[in-house]
Design an enzyme around this catalytic site. Sequence first.
Site, PDB file in Angstrom:
ATOM      1  N   HIS A  11     -28.233 -18.789   1.140  1.00  0.00           N
ATOM      2  CA  HIS A  11     -28.329 -18.161   2.475  1.00  0.00           C
ATOM      3  C   HIS A  11     -29.311 -17.006   2.522  1.00  0.00           C
ATOM      4  O   HIS A  11     -29.630 -16.511   3.598  1.00  0.00           O
ATOM      5  CB  HIS A  11     -26.942 -17.688   2.925  1.00  0.00           C
ATOM      6  CG  HIS A  11     -26.035 -18.828   3.251  1.00  0.00           C
ATOM      7  ND1 HIS A  11     -25.764 -19.229   4.533  1.00  0.00           N
ATOM      8  CD2 HIS A  11     -25.365 -19.689   2.449  1.00  0.00           C
ATOM      9  CE1 HIS A  11     -24.965 -20.279   4.509  1.00  0.00           C
ATOM     10  NE2 HIS A  11     -24.698 -20.572   3.248  1.00  0.00           N
ATOM     11  N   ASP A  64     -34.907 -11.107   5.597  1.00  0.00           N
ATOM     12  CA  ASP A  64     -33.653 -11.776   5.948  1.00  0.00           C
ATOM     13  C   ASP A  64     -33.801 -13.269   5.684  1.00  0.00           C
ATOM     14  O   ASP A  64     -34.825 -13.851   6.056  1.00  0.00           O
ATOM     15  CB  ASP A  64     -33.360 -11.546   7.445  1.00  0.00           C
ATOM     16  CG  ASP A  64     -31.874 -11.457   7.736  1.00  0.00           C
ATOM     17  OD1 ASP A  64     -31.095 -12.018   6.960  1.00  0.00           O
ATOM     18  OD2 ASP A  64     -31.513 -10.815   8.741  1.00  0.00           O
TER      19      ASP A  64
HETATM   20  C1  GDG Z   1     -26.514 -14.237   5.622  1.00  0.00           C
HETATM   21  C2  GDG Z   1     -28.019 -14.003   5.413  1.00  0.00           C
HETATM   22  C3  GDG Z   1     -28.462 -15.814   7.077  1.00  0.00           C
HETATM   23  C4  GDG Z   1     -22.281  -9.782  13.279  1.00  0.00           C
HETATM   24  N1  GDG Z   1     -21.700  -8.735  13.842  1.00  0.00           N
HETATM   25  C5  GDG Z   1     -20.680  -9.173  14.554  1.00  0.00           C
HETATM   26  C6  GDG Z   1     -20.623 -10.544  14.449  1.00  0.00           C
HETATM   27  N2  GDG Z   1     -21.616 -10.902  13.645  1.00  0.00           N
HETATM   28  C7  GDG Z   1     -21.961 -12.274  13.267  1.00  0.00           C
HETATM   29  C8  GDG Z   1     -23.192 -12.693  14.037  1.00  0.00           C
HETATM   30  C9  GDG Z   1     -23.804 -13.701  13.097  1.00  0.00           C
HETATM   31  C10 GDG Z   1     -23.381 -13.197  11.736  1.00  0.00           C
HETATM   32  O1  GDG Z   1     -22.290 -12.316  11.894  1.00  0.00           O
HETATM   33  C11 GDG Z   1     -24.503 -12.442  11.035  1.00  0.00           C
HETATM   34  O2  GDG Z   1     -25.411 -13.377  10.540  1.00  0.00           O
HETATM   35  P1  GDG Z   1     -26.877 -13.038  10.076  1.00  0.00           P
HETATM   36  O3  GDG Z   1     -27.563 -14.323   9.856  1.00  0.00           O
HETATM   37  O4  GDG Z   1     -27.532 -12.243  11.120  1.00  0.00           O
HETATM   38  O5  GDG Z   1     -26.764 -12.142   8.764  1.00  0.00           O
HETATM   39  P2  GDG Z   1     -25.917 -12.103   7.348  1.00  0.00           P
HETATM   40  O6  GDG Z   1     -24.514 -11.753   7.581  1.00  0.00           O
HETATM   41  O7  GDG Z   1     -26.665 -11.178   6.479  1.00  0.00           O
HETATM   42  O8  GDG Z   1     -25.957 -13.587   6.774  1.00  0.00           O
HETATM   43  C12 GDG Z   1     -28.766 -14.363   6.683  1.00  0.00           C
HETATM   44  C13 GDG Z   1     -26.976 -16.053   7.120  1.00  0.00           C
HETATM   45  O9  GDG Z   1     -26.332 -15.654   5.913  1.00  0.00           O
HETATM   46  C14 GDG Z   1     -26.662 -17.529   7.373  1.00  0.00           C
HETATM   47  O10 GDG Z   1     -27.203 -18.315   6.387  1.00  0.00           O
HETATM   48  O11 GDG Z   1     -28.984 -16.038   8.365  1.00  0.00           O
HETATM   49  O12 GDG Z   1     -30.158 -14.219   6.473  1.00  0.00           O
HETATM   50  O13 GDG Z   1     -28.269 -12.654   5.048  1.00  0.00           O
HETATM   51  O14 GDG Z   1     -23.260 -14.959  13.314  1.00  0.00           O
HETATM   52  O15 GDG Z   1     -22.793 -13.201  15.271  1.00  0.00           O
HETATM   53  N3  GDG Z   1     -19.711 -11.288  15.092  1.00  0.00           N
HETATM   54  C15 GDG Z   1     -18.815 -10.652  15.857  1.00  0.00           C
HETATM   55  N4  GDG Z   1     -18.777  -9.289  15.964  1.00  0.00           N
HETATM   56  C16 GDG Z   1     -19.699  -8.532  15.348  1.00  0.00           C
HETATM   57  O16 GDG Z   1     -19.661  -7.307  15.487  1.00  0.00           O
HETATM   58  N5  GDG Z   1     -17.887 -11.366  16.502  1.00  0.00           N
END
Ligand code: GDG
Length: 742
Positions: free
Chosen positions: A177, A386
């Site tokens: 990821h 990222d």
């Molecule tokens: C890793 C990789 C890759 C966030 N804050 C809240 C919330 N979220 C949810 C978002 C989104 C997820 O969490 C965050 O996903 P990201 O992709 O932006 O980042 P990472 O957590 O670092 O994820 C990344 C991912 O894995 C998938 O492969 O894209 O690059 O680092 O879904 O919506 N959800 C809620 N409240 C929040 O305050 N409900």
Amino acid sequence: MEKITHFERLVIAAYRLPFKFTKTNKGYKAVQNSGGLVSAILALSEKLQQTKSEFIDSKIVWAGIGDNLPKTSNAKEIKNEHFEIVPVEISQRTNELFYGGFCNDLLWPLFHYFPSYCVFNETYYEAYREANAQFCDELIKIIKPGDFIWIHDYQLLLLPEMIRQKIPDATIGFFLHIPFPSFELFRLLPRDWRKAIIDGMLGADMLGFHTHDYTQHFIKCVKRTTSYECRQNVIYTHHKLVKAEAFPIGIDYEKFNTACFKKKTVTVKLKVKEILSGQKLIFSVDRLDYSKGLLSRLAGYETFLEKYPQWHGKVMFNFVVVPSRDQIKKYKEMKKEIESTVGRINGKYSSLSWRPIVYQYKSLSFNELVALYDLSDVGLITPLRDGMNLVAKEYVACQVENEGVLILSEMAGAADELSEAILINPFDHIEMAEAIATALTMDPTEKHERLEKMKYRIIHYNVFSWAFDFFNQTFDIKQQQHSMKTTFIDEIITENIVSNYKNANHRILFLDYDGTLVPFAKFPELATITQHTLKVIRQLSIDQKNKIVIISGRNKEFLDQQFANTNVTLVAEHGYFIKVAGKEWKSTIKTDTTWKETIRPILTEFVNRCEGTFIEEKTGSLAWHYRNADSDNAKIRLHELRDKLAELIRHKTDFEILEGHKVLEIKSGRYDKGGAANYLLKSMHPDFILAVGDDRTDEFLFKTLPKNAYTIRIGSSPSLAKYNITSIPLMMKLLKELTTSD
Ligand code: GDG
């Protein structure tokens, strides 16, 4: 073999279980963990539940470490509507060294291009191995035939090979990821760790990355760390083929888009609109992490406030940071710095009636998140690095009531797919400030057009396409593995070959030369045929029922010398020339060889840079031999040469780079050993075909021969040949048996 089209269970292995458990008076309540991986797999599991999937029969099994997991004997029976849970228990001490140490103090910063944050510590590595082994032990207890094991992320890089050792036939997929860094970064790891990580990952059948670049970085690291051959995205390990491919993770578009209209969201939106009272809204949400570029973002926003005073009082930045890893010193310090920066900016620019930043350190409810995505005029998503970034995709999916503009860092994997966003370099604060100003004044038609293009892509390659594409491609590689499966010749197979040989009247035997009839020598001219081997060949060739073909990459002169006074057919230069027994040499095609003028100087440059290597010039090809060079140096140069040649011949479909044993050869793709065999087979209808070879050039031959041919590859590499045989002496023994069978 039938194409596998479904599996019994999907077994997920990821560091964390998707839920935290909190004790209530009705028992344990599961609360969803945050993060991209959990969001993606939960969406997938919901979908699999709703629509009876063609891929999977029953519930998803999820193995991982549980926070606050009830320590009762029935922990394993904690039921959840989506998952069957397999808790993995790791002592607190090991977990600190494994997760806090190796994962978060080394792999995370290294893979996100923060080498100065890396801590190299042998005990961290030991704990990492131990924790991966612990996962393996738990999984082994529950894995059944027909399971698809899907391992996730950087915490479990060693696990695929550990499972493979215990269950050789398992179907294993691995998805990373986070970014896979370039070799320049990866090589900072101690040599043993590098090797263990690459070998660990190669235990899987299919390796998934978010982008093409990460996939290529991984393949380069494989080439630099092992001696395995890689063709396109397929790696030929000693035991099987492994495929590495880009699968950009998607989101559940429908879920986010329709949530914008849900009553709960509409209620939040009303409140937000009231607070905004006409101000423009800039929004960002990320976990607390240095890779997300939070401080840089604040600096960009501050530059915007400085340069565009006309926006003071008219815009608000809702800066949401979701608690994550905040017990770790670096994260604690970063949180402090963020808070003091927000305080400083607000102190500098606020008025009695206006605050430029509304900072929240908390997790938002799903409806709050969707409401803010929808209402914001700008989504400011600017990670320094990222893997993908799901927030960017979710933001686009939620542009319903108030269409906004996405400002996205070009360092996010998502930037590849979301090219209609305003792409910025997150380190360039001025560019970020300009992008904010542009976004706030963008024409509504332009906003709409940009969003429509991005939405189209997000709808069509969503989280389900991502997962099913991964499953499908794994099935395909399993299929390919099956056709390349190594079956060693045993007594029964030998008997079968010998008896069919005996009963046949029109036999043809294709025998490769180097590595098949003759072992490799320091210099090609020293690899001459022994009297003993020649005797066997003579015995075979005097039999009227036999046609013996020596099919080699060697030139005509050399083959003439070795097989003088024999009644064999010779194929030289991989099929460029053929000399049917008793006749003259003739060339099978006419090729233009002016390309040699371009390639020769390049090879000469590599000969100069890598001592012990030399060029062999043939009529239709040029070969670079590196058998006598220092192996480390040769490996590096080989890799560079491949890259250089690939670049040069990228648009010339007529070209081919052939890799044999310690030799790289460039030739036209219009002829090969397969073509030569077909040419010879045209004039006869054999009832017995045997072909023996030892390297990739012989694969063309194996591929072309009819199904009933006995095809044999020397060594244990995966091959299209039906059988493998371990050594040249054993192969000679088989040929000898044929001579005595009549
Ligand atoms: C890793 C990789 C890759 C966030 N804050 C809240 C919330 N979220 C949810 C978002 C989104 C997820 O969490 C965050 O996903 P990201 O992709 O932006 O980042 P990472 O957590 O670092 O994820 C990344 C991912 O894995 C998938 O492969 O894209 O690059 O680092 O879904 O919506 N959800 C809620 N409240 C929040 O305050 N409900």
